[in-house]
Design an enzyme around this catalytic site. Structure first.
Site, PDB file in Angstrom:
ATOM      1  N   GLU A 165     -26.859  27.573   6.385  1.00 51.23           N
ATOM      2  CA  GLU A 165     -26.901  26.145   7.449  1.00 51.23           C
ATOM      3  C   GLU A 165     -26.672  26.332   8.595  1.00 51.23           C
ATOM      4  OE1 GLU A 165     -24.700  27.046   4.800  1.00 51.23           O
ATOM      5  OE2 GLU A 165     -23.939  25.369   3.731  1.00 51.23           O
ATOM      6  N   PRO A 203     -29.085  41.186  -4.071  1.00 51.84           N
ATOM      7  CA  PRO A 203     -27.661  40.339  -4.363  1.00 51.84           C
ATOM      8  C   PRO A 203     -27.159  39.196  -2.769  1.00 51.84           C
ATOM      9  CG  PRO A 203     -27.176  43.027  -4.194  1.00 51.84           C
ATOM     10  CD  PRO A 203     -28.763  42.540  -3.560  1.00 51.84           C
TER      11      PRO A 203
END
EC number: 2.4.99.12
Length: 441
Positions: free
Chosen positions: A68, A271
């Site tokens: 975001e 990851p």
């Protein structure tokens, strides 16, 4: 009856939060001990400001996490260009790092206050925002109600409701309507998202497309990129990025399956949460694979099997080292991760089928040939092997991804058009306060 239930629930929520407020310190301290909170800035979570409010109009922009934050960065830059101050709140340590990296001291960064009345009220008393812009799907009851009580316009941008979120809110539609009626405008990512917001009571709702498409490619340290390319040499490379638990193991098994066909193959694993890197490295080592860790400064030696990208804010580096990327949270996880950054950097995108959170982006990429779906690690191994062997097909996918992203651009302009009634008065105010402020358009 539904209005009465909504009012009763929100009143209970308010009082429960007030009662819990004195006890929440232990929880925040525990999160800080796990690296999930910035220990030195914990007071911000209670709404205590880390710096003074600047003079003039101020917009509060909230972006929960990394994705975001990246999405709203171009929007924030346009608002800054109008001479308007911005305080940006985020909820994670990694998103704070991204905000600092991309926006520096041009904005004021604060950690978002806990959604408890004392914290939210203290935050709003200090910052007194003229407009609140919320990214994607951050619907926090107390924050929305407190802004509404102060008559601060609230606009949700890049609005998205996943299948799960929509189903959950639909069961509590009376509550959703009581909250969403406080929003002055919802700017949704897609027509599907727009219809979902309308069904829950939001008005007005318009569609902009995905703001993430209008971002610039993730940055890179050119010196480090050159150095790592030198270490890799002419070895074949593929990557598994934004992976969740189980997907790193699948990538390592793919490496073992196809290594014999591609001597010197290097697999990059990034990851989604670098704090899992120790476990990932241990699992790969247990499979007999040699691991080099970015966080430790390990050299990528000729015998290195796995380059573990266990750092924050370097996705631009990892993606530029490969032309093939599997995007995670789509094989063993649910919802998917953003495929647009790999596509805009000219990477052939592979993904599992669980991509509900990025459905429209994946549909367009797949329809144009920029992405392919795989159902398990065996099919992933076959797809990686095929693309490594077929340069023409790989280049075709890479170009299709770039073209798709270019065709999808324009969401920033549409979002600014929706914000214009709320931004324009602030531009006028900023010019009155500082007559020489440039228009910034």
């Amino acid at each position: 009856m539904s209005e009465r239930w909504a009012r009763a629930f929100l009143t209970s929520y308010r009082w429960a939060g007030a009662a819990a407020y004195p006890l929440i310190g232990g929880y925040v301290a525990w999160r800080a001990s796990k690296g999930k909170e910035d220990h030195a800035r914990r007071r911000e979570r209670y709404g205590r400001a880390g710096q003074p409010r600047p003079q003039g109009p101020l917009v509060w922009v909230h972006a929960a996490s990394v994705g975001e934050t990246i999405a709203v960065t171009p929007l924030i830059e346009r608002i800054l260009g109008f001479g308007i101050n911005v305080v940006l709140t985020t909820g994670t340590v990694t998103s704070a790092h991204v905000a600092r990296e991309r926006l520096g001291d041009r904005i004021i960064h604060q950690y978002v206050p806990l959604d408890l009345k004392p914290a939210v009220s203290r935050f709003l008393d200090h910052w007194q925002p003229d407009l609140a812009i919320i990214a994607e799907s951050e619907i926090w009851p107390m924050t929305i109600l407190e802004l509404g009580a102060r008559r601060v316009p609230q606009v949700l941008v890049n609005g998205r409701l996943s299948d799960r979120s929509f189903a959950s809110w639909s069961k509590r539609s009376f509550l959703a309507e009581a909250l969403l009626e406080n929003l002055a405008h919802v700017v949704a990512q897609s027509e599907v998202d727009a219809e979902r917001f309308r069904a829950l009571g939001a008005r007005p709702v318009t569609v902009s497309g995905n703001l993430k498409v209008d971002t610039v490619p993730p940055p890179v340290d050119e010196a480090e990129l050159t150095r790592l390319r030198g270490e890799i040499g002419d070895r074949k490379v593929w990557a598994a990025v934004s992976t969740h638990e189980g997907e790193e193991l699948a990538a390592a098994e793919v490496h073992k399956l196809i290594k014999g066909r591609h001597p010197g193959l290097l697999t990059i694993i990034v990851p989604r949460h670098p704090d899992r890197a120790d476990a990932v490295a241990a699992s790969c080592a247990a499979m007999g694979l040699t691991v080099a860790r970015r966080s430790l400064g390990d050299t990528i030696a000729p015998g290195t099997d796995i380059f573990l990208g266990d750092t924050i804010g370097e996705m631009g580096l990892y993606l530029r080292l490969t032309e093939i990327a599997f995007v995670g949270r789509s094989l063993t996880g649910q919802g998917g991760q953003n495929p647009l950054e790999p596509a805009m950097l000219g990477t052939a995108v592979l993904s599992g089928r669980n991509v509900q959170n990025f459905r429209e982006s994946y549909q367009k990429l797949a329809a144009n040939g920029g992405a392919r779906f795989i159902r398990d690690k065996e099919v992933l191994a076959g797809a990686v092997n095929f693309l490594l062997n077929n340069e023409a097909e790989r280049r075709k996918m890479m170009e299709a991804g770039r073209r798709t992203v270019e065709d999808m651009r324009g969401s920033l302009t549409k979002t600014l058009q929706a914000l214009e009634p709320y931004i324009h008065p602030l531009i006028v105010q900023a010019r009155l306060d500082t007559p020489n402020v440039a228009e910034g358009r």
